[in-house]
Enzyme design. Structure first.
Site, PDB file in Angstrom:
ATOM      1  N   VAL A 133       0.951  -1.378   0.361  1.00 55.20           N
ATOM      2  CA  VAL A 133       0.037   0.129   0.330  1.00 55.20           C
ATOM      3  C   VAL A 133       1.353   1.596   0.033  1.00 55.20           C
ATOM      4  CG1 VAL A 133      -1.807   1.136   1.296  1.00 55.20           C
ATOM      5  CG2 VAL A 133      -2.037  -0.764   1.503  1.00 55.20           C
ATOM      6  N   ILE A 137       5.588   4.813   0.892  1.00 55.49           N
ATOM      7  CA  ILE A 137       5.443   5.387   1.762  1.00 55.49           C
ATOM      8  C   ILE A 137       4.966   4.898   3.171  1.00 55.49           C
ATOM      9  CG2 ILE A 137       3.246   6.328   2.981  1.00 55.49           C
ATOM     10  CD1 ILE A 137       2.327   7.237   0.066  1.00 55.49           C
ATOM     11  N   GLU A 191      -2.084   0.429 -13.634  1.00 58.80           N
ATOM     12  CA  GLU A 191      -1.601  -1.030 -14.005  1.00 58.80           C
ATOM     13  C   GLU A 191      -1.901  -1.448 -15.582  1.00 58.80           C
ATOM     14  OE1 GLU A 191      -1.817  -3.317 -10.853  1.00 58.80           O
ATOM     15  OE2 GLU A 191      -1.078  -1.298 -10.329  1.00 58.80           O
ATOM     16  N   LYS A 206      -6.537  -1.905  -1.417  1.00 56.97           N
ATOM     17  CA  LYS A 206      -5.313  -1.170  -0.431  1.00 56.97           C
ATOM     18  C   LYS A 206      -6.185  -0.855   0.935  1.00 56.97           C
ATOM     19  CE  LYS A 206      -2.280   0.123  -4.237  1.00 56.97           C
ATOM     20  NZ  LYS A 206      -2.364   1.192  -4.995  1.00 56.97           N
ATOM     21  N   GLY A 309       5.980   3.172  -8.301  1.00 58.71           N
ATOM     22  CA  GLY A 309       7.617   3.648  -9.098  1.00 58.71           C
ATOM     23  C   GLY A 309       8.964   2.646  -8.562  1.00 58.71           C
TER      24      GLY A 309
HETATM   25  N1  HSE Z   1      -1.225   1.287 -10.242  1.00 61.49           N
HETATM   26  C1  HSE Z   1      -1.221   1.507  -8.947  1.00 61.49           C
HETATM   27  C2  HSE Z   1      -1.241   3.185  -9.305  1.00 61.49           C
HETATM   28  C3  HSE Z   1       0.452   0.843  -8.961  1.00 61.49           C
HETATM   29  O1  HSE Z   1      -1.449   3.694  -9.494  1.00 61.49           O
HETATM   30  O2  HSE Z   1      -0.884   3.217  -7.992  1.00 61.49           O
HETATM   31  C4  HSE Z   1       0.402   1.267  -7.385  1.00 61.49           C
HETATM   32  O3  HSE Z   1      -0.275  -0.356  -6.509  1.00 61.49           O
END
Ligand code: HSE
Length: 438
Positions: A133, A137, A191, A206, A309
């Site tokens: 999550v 962070i 994604e 999340k 990232g």
């Molecule tokens: N696709 C996700 C986002 C990547 O845009 O936050 C991180 O989980």
């Protein structure tokens, strides 16, 4: 020179995050060993395709396609494959072979978390998931450890970078949803299937993880109410700003009193919401993430940073690696997942929130009174009304009404909206958005 015990680390997955974990571990291994009190030897990286391009590159001699054999030789297994299978089977294999597991796999935890935590508890292994999550962070450890002495009451999270990027571009540059999504995809935020982002599925996973952790209760993924951003229009975003709000896709997890009892329950939901411009979450731009936590004693806290990232997420994985290694050095059973509160998981109909409803109505005597009565009849209390005359309908003058409500239940609001839709004075319902953070 201190002689450290050597711990064998297996990495499953050589994608963007995996390649960065391998590179940082190889580069900073000595420093991490000093912090962990144990040597961290990367014994291999299981990948599907030995010849795929990787950035940063992984030394060829570390690559293998045999994940199962790699797991059997490891003290700590890092799972960065993503998705449900084969990740679930491999994580269970690692746990059952006595290894601690580090994963960044939100889908796996939100779907099979209880099974994995039970398996880990049975054998005294640990499951770490800081990267699942909010990318870089630190939010899992603060909720699990730093706030273990407090009572969390609410979490408001911007936990999907792609949707935050899209909504931010619509707000700051007047971009259309389609153009903003195309840019987010080109920048690699989305994604593989952007439905997971724009549909709110990624954020719902999340939300389930954060709610379970914050409220010491298993919150199943299918109990998380979910709406994505696909229905959000540029007009709504622009009208929101004029009214002093910004539209964000929020993951909200709350501890709620159950009416008529002395009990509390938990609710988790994901949907677009209006946030006042002065709220700290309104300052979260581009693809950044932030989790705003409200706790009884601590008050309000905000955790902010890169939510995705390769290198950024690798930071969270390596933090977990140092924690896992320290536990190996110190020994002991480690911390079991805390579900002691076991609160009832409440449906969306039990949630109360404020709403902003924008209507086009016929501008005639008595219309405002009739609309106000309709809200009252459905148990929704109006807080603010603003009206502007917008033009001529087929036969009469029309006005736009923007109605802000006091907190009301979802079910009261749904019946109000239904009644508005069939009221002759209402030409159209332009927008119904929840308001959070007031
Ligand atoms: N696709 C996700 C986002 C990547 O845009 O936050 C991180 O989980």
């Amino acid at each position: 020179m201190i002689e450290y015990r050597n711990l064998k680390v297996a990495l499953l997955g050589g994608g963007n995050v995996g390649a960065n974990v391998a590179a940082l571990l190889l580069e900073h291994g000595d420093e991490l060993a000093s912090r962990a009190g144990a040597g961290l030897e990367l014994i291999g990286v299981a990948v599907r395709d030995l010849d795929a391009e990787r950035s940063p590159s992984i030394p060829r001699e570390l690559l293998t396609t045999d994940a199962e054999a790699l797991i059997l030789g490891a003290d700590i297994v890092i799972e960065l494959i993503g998705g449900l299978e084969p990740a679930r089977t491999l994580v269970l294999k690692a746990i059952n072979s006595g290894a601690d597991v580090i994963t960044g796999n939100k889908a796996l935890l939100a779907t099979h978390g209880p099974e994995l935590f039970d398996a880990a508890e049975q054998v005294g292994a640990q499951l770490y998931y800081e990267a699942a999550v909010g990318g870089a962070i630190p939010i899992i450890r603060p909720l699990r450890d730093s706030l273990a002495g407090d009572r969390v009451t609410r979490i408001l999270g911007i936990v999907n970078g792609t949707t935050n990027y899209i909504l931010d571009l619509m707000d700051t540059e007047g971009a259309s949803m389609e153009d903003a999504l195309a840019k987010a995809t080109a920048l690699g935020y989305a994604e593989a299937d952007p439905t997971a982002d724009v549909g709110g599925y990624d954020a719902a996973q999340k939300a389930a993880i954060l709610a379970s952790l914050a409220f010491h209760t298993t919150v199943p993924l299918d109990s998380v109410y979910r709406e994505g951003i696909t229905e959000v229009t540029l007009e709504q975003v622009q009208a929101a700003r004029k009214a002093g709000y910004v539209v964000k896709l929020l993951a909200v997890a709350e501890r709620l009193a159950i009416p008529g009892t002395s009990e509390f329950g938990v609710s988790a939901r994901v949907h677009p919401a209006l946030i006042p411009l002065e709220h700290p979450l309104a300052t979260v731009h581009q693809a950044k993430n932030a989790v705003f936590v409200e706790a009884e004693a601590a008050g309000s806290l905000m955790f902010y940073g890169a939510g995705a990232g390769g290198k950024e997420t690798a930071s969270a994985v390596l933090g977990d690696l140092v924690s896992a290694a320290r536990r190996h050095v110190v020994g002991g059973p480690g911390v079991a997942e805390s579900t002691h509160a076991n609160l009832a998981v409440l449906p969306m109909s039990a949630v109360t929130t404020r709403y902003q409803i924008t209507l086009t109505v016929v501008d005639e005597p008595g219309v405002l009174a009739a609309i106000a009565t309709l809200f009252a009849e459905h148990g929704v209390s109006v807080e603010t009304v603003s009206q502007s005359v917008t033009g001529h309908g087929d036969e009469s003058l029309t006005a736009t009404l923007v109605i802000g409500t006091h907190a009301a239940t979802e079910s009261s609001l749904a019946s109000t909206v239904e009644a508005l839709a069939s009221n002759a004075a209402v030409s159209s319902i332009e927008s119904v958005l929840r308001v959070e953070g007031l």
